[in-house]
Motif scaffolding. Structure first.
Motif, PDB file in Angstrom:
ATOM      1  N   ASN A  17       9.263  -1.367  -1.896  1.00 11.96           N
ATOM      2  CA  ASN A  17       8.979   0.056  -1.915  1.00 11.96           C
ATOM      3  C   ASN A  17       8.127   0.388  -0.685  1.00 11.96           C
ATOM      4  O   ASN A  17       6.906   0.225  -0.710  1.00 11.96           O
ATOM      5  CB  ASN A  17       8.244   0.445  -3.195  1.00 11.96           C
ATOM      6  N   PRO A  18       8.762   0.859   0.380  1.00 12.14           N
ATOM      7  CA  PRO A  18       8.036   1.073   1.640  1.00 12.14           C
ATOM      8  C   PRO A  18       7.045   2.235   1.617  1.00 12.14           C
ATOM      9  O   PRO A  18       6.374   2.487   2.610  1.00 12.14           O
ATOM     10  CB  PRO A  18       9.167   1.328   2.644  1.00 12.14           C
ATOM     11  N   LYS A  19       6.914   2.917   0.492  1.00 12.91           N
ATOM     12  CA  LYS A  19       5.952   4.023   0.402  1.00 12.91           C
ATOM     13  C   LYS A  19       4.516   3.519   0.359  1.00 12.91           C
ATOM     14  O   LYS A  19       3.590   4.286   0.544  1.00 12.91           O
ATOM     15  CB  LYS A  19       6.211   4.872  -0.850  1.00 12.91           C
ATOM     16  N   TYR A  20       4.330   2.212   0.109  1.00  8.90           N
ATOM     17  CA  TYR A  20       2.985   1.671  -0.058  1.00  8.90           C
ATOM     18  C   TYR A  20       2.698   0.568   0.953  1.00  8.90           C
ATOM     19  O   TYR A  20       3.571  -0.198   1.324  1.00  8.90           O
ATOM     20  CB  TYR A  20       2.810   1.092  -1.466  1.00  8.90           C
ATOM     21  N   THR A  21       1.445   0.501   1.370  1.00 12.12           N
ATOM     22  CA  THR A  21       0.947  -0.607   2.175  1.00 12.12           C
ATOM     23  C   THR A  21      -0.130  -1.288   1.348  1.00 12.12           C
ATOM     24  O   THR A  21      -0.966  -0.614   0.754  1.00 12.12           O
ATOM     25  CB  THR A  21       0.314  -0.100   3.492  1.00 12.12           C
ATOM     26  N   ILE A  22      -0.090  -2.612   1.293  1.00 17.03           N
ATOM     27  CA  ILE A  22      -1.153  -3.332   0.602  1.00 17.03           C
ATOM     28  C   ILE A  22      -1.820  -4.273   1.589  1.00 17.03           C
ATOM     29  O   ILE A  22      -1.208  -4.721   2.562  1.00 17.03           O
ATOM     30  CB  ILE A  22      -0.652  -4.124  -0.623  1.00 17.03           C
ATOM     31  N   GLY A  23      -3.092  -4.527   1.335  1.00 16.48           N
ATOM     32  CA  GLY A  23      -3.825  -5.439   2.190  1.00 16.48           C
ATOM     33  C   GLY A  23      -4.844  -6.232   1.395  1.00 16.48           C
ATOM     34  O   GLY A  23      -5.343  -5.771   0.373  1.00 16.48           O
ATOM     35  N   LEU A  24      -5.116  -7.415   1.867  1.00 15.43           N
ATOM     36  CA  LEU A  24      -6.173  -8.259   1.325  1.00 15.43           C
ATOM     37  C   LEU A  24      -7.344  -8.126   2.284  1.00 15.43           C
ATOM     38  O   LEU A  24      -7.203  -8.391   3.477  1.00 15.43           O
ATOM     39  CB  LEU A  24      -5.699  -9.708   1.239  1.00 15.43           C
ATOM     40  N   ILE A  25      -8.473  -7.652   1.786  1.00 15.73           N
ATOM     41  CA  ILE A  25      -9.633  -7.347   2.623  1.00 15.73           C
ATOM     42  C   ILE A  25     -10.803  -8.215   2.194  1.00 15.73           C
ATOM     43  O   ILE A  25     -11.077  -8.360   0.997  1.00 15.73           O
ATOM     44  CB  ILE A  25     -10.010  -5.856   2.489  1.00 15.73           C
ATOM     45  N   ASP A  26     -11.496  -8.792   3.173  1.00 18.13           N
ATOM     46  CA  ASP A  26     -12.674  -9.590   2.831  1.00 18.13           C
ATOM     47  C   ASP A  26     -13.854  -8.670   2.502  1.00 18.13           C
ATOM     48  O   ASP A  26     -13.740  -7.443   2.574  1.00 18.13           O
ATOM     49  CB  ASP A  26     -13.018 -10.608   3.928  1.00 18.13           C
TER      50      ASP A  26
ATOM     51  N   TRP B 263      -6.378  -3.676  -1.156  1.00 19.66           N
ATOM     52  CA  TRP B 263      -6.298  -2.314  -0.630  1.00 19.66           C
ATOM     53  C   TRP B 263      -4.870  -1.840  -0.820  1.00 19.66           C
ATOM     54  O   TRP B 263      -3.919  -2.535  -0.455  1.00 19.66           O
ATOM     55  CB  TRP B 263      -6.684  -2.320   0.841  1.00 19.66           C
ATOM     56  N   VAL B 264      -4.709  -0.674  -1.428  1.00 19.07           N
ATOM     57  CA  VAL B 264      -3.388  -0.075  -1.608  1.00 19.07           C
ATOM     58  C   VAL B 264      -3.426   1.299  -0.960  1.00 19.07           C
ATOM     59  O   VAL B 264      -4.287   2.117  -1.274  1.00 19.07           O
ATOM     60  CB  VAL B 264      -2.997   0.046  -3.101  1.00 19.07           C
ATOM     61  N   ASN B 265      -2.491   1.532  -0.055  1.00 15.58           N
ATOM     62  CA  ASN B 265      -2.423   2.795   0.676  1.00 15.58           C
ATOM     63  C   ASN B 265      -1.051   3.410   0.482  1.00 15.58           C
ATOM     64  O   ASN B 265      -0.042   2.720   0.491  1.00 15.58           O
ATOM     65  CB  ASN B 265      -2.674   2.534   2.173  1.00 15.58           C
ATOM     66  N   GLY B 266      -1.026   4.709   0.310  1.00 12.95           N
ATOM     67  CA  GLY B 266       0.243   5.421   0.199  1.00 12.95           C
ATOM     68  C   GLY B 266       0.003   6.896  -0.016  1.00 12.95           C
ATOM     69  O   GLY B 266      -1.094   7.314  -0.382  1.00 12.95           O
ATOM     70  N   GLN B 267       1.026   7.668   0.233  1.00 17.54           N
ATOM     71  CA  GLN B 267       0.938   9.109   0.018  1.00 17.54           C
ATOM     72  C   GLN B 267       1.906   9.458  -1.099  1.00 17.54           C
ATOM     73  O   GLN B 267       3.056   9.831  -0.855  1.00 17.54           O
ATOM     74  CB  GLN B 267       1.257   9.864   1.304  1.00 17.54           C
ATOM     75  N   ASP B 268       1.417   9.298  -2.307  1.00 13.83           N
ATOM     76  CA  ASP B 268       2.257   9.444  -3.484  1.00 13.83           C
ATOM     77  C   ASP B 268       1.393   9.914  -4.639  1.00 13.83           C
ATOM     78  O   ASP B 268       0.260   9.452  -4.802  1.00 13.83           O
ATOM     79  CB  ASP B 268       2.895   8.083  -3.806  1.00 13.83           C
ATOM     80  N   ASP B 269       1.919  10.811  -5.443  1.00 17.50           N
ATOM     81  CA  ASP B 269       1.166  11.302  -6.606  1.00 17.50           C
ATOM     82  C   ASP B 269       0.893  10.200  -7.622  1.00 17.50           C
ATOM     83  O   ASP B 269      -0.044  10.292  -8.397  1.00 17.50           O
ATOM     84  CB  ASP B 269       1.928  12.445  -7.287  1.00 17.50           C
ATOM     85  N   SER B 270       1.706   9.158  -7.616  1.00 14.22           N
ATOM     86  CA  SER B 270       1.559   8.060  -8.574  1.00 14.22           C
ATOM     87  C   SER B 270       0.735   6.907  -8.021  1.00 14.22           C
ATOM     88  O   SER B 270       0.678   5.839  -8.633  1.00 14.22           O
ATOM     89  CB  SER B 270       2.942   7.528  -8.967  1.00 14.22           C
TER      90      SER B 270
END
Length: 105
Positions: free
Chosen positions: A17-26, A69-76
């Motif tokens: 689902n390319p609407k979201y970016t996830i990252g592992l952050i220290d 970290w979860v990034n996206g432009q979505d109401d959900s």
């Protein structure tokens, strides 16, 4: 299996689902691994959580692993981010328990 390896496998799930970016952050805000490779190594201000960014502390068995970290432009986004957080924690626990079982075998 280390956390970064677990996370890289987890990225494949999210990339469907390319609407979201996830990252592992220290704990210092540095992106260790991300579904958007351009974000790797960058710094993110963890105190600036907005509607498009959600941060979840990753702690399993009282061990601190940093943040999801979860990034996206979505109401959900908040619902999806929470589900991703729980799913990642479950994977970490499973791999942790598997390591202990293999180590004791």
């Amino acid at each position: 299996m280390n956390l970064e390896q677990i996370f890289k496998e987890f990225i494949f799930v999210v990339q469907e689902n390319p609407k979201y970016t996830i990252g592992l952050i220290d704990n210092y805000g540095k992106v260790i691994s991300s579904s958007d490779k351009r974000k790797n190594g960058t710094l993110i201000d963890l105190s600036q959580q907005g509607k498009d960014d959600h941060f979840y502390k990753i702690a399993v068995e009282e061990k601190d692993y940093g943040y999801l970290w979860v990034n996206g432009q979505d109401d959900s986004l908040s619902i999806v981010a929470n589900l991703l957080s729980e799913s990642l924690k479950t994977r970490i626990i499973y791999c942790y328990e598997l390591t202990i079982v293999l180590w004791h075998s």
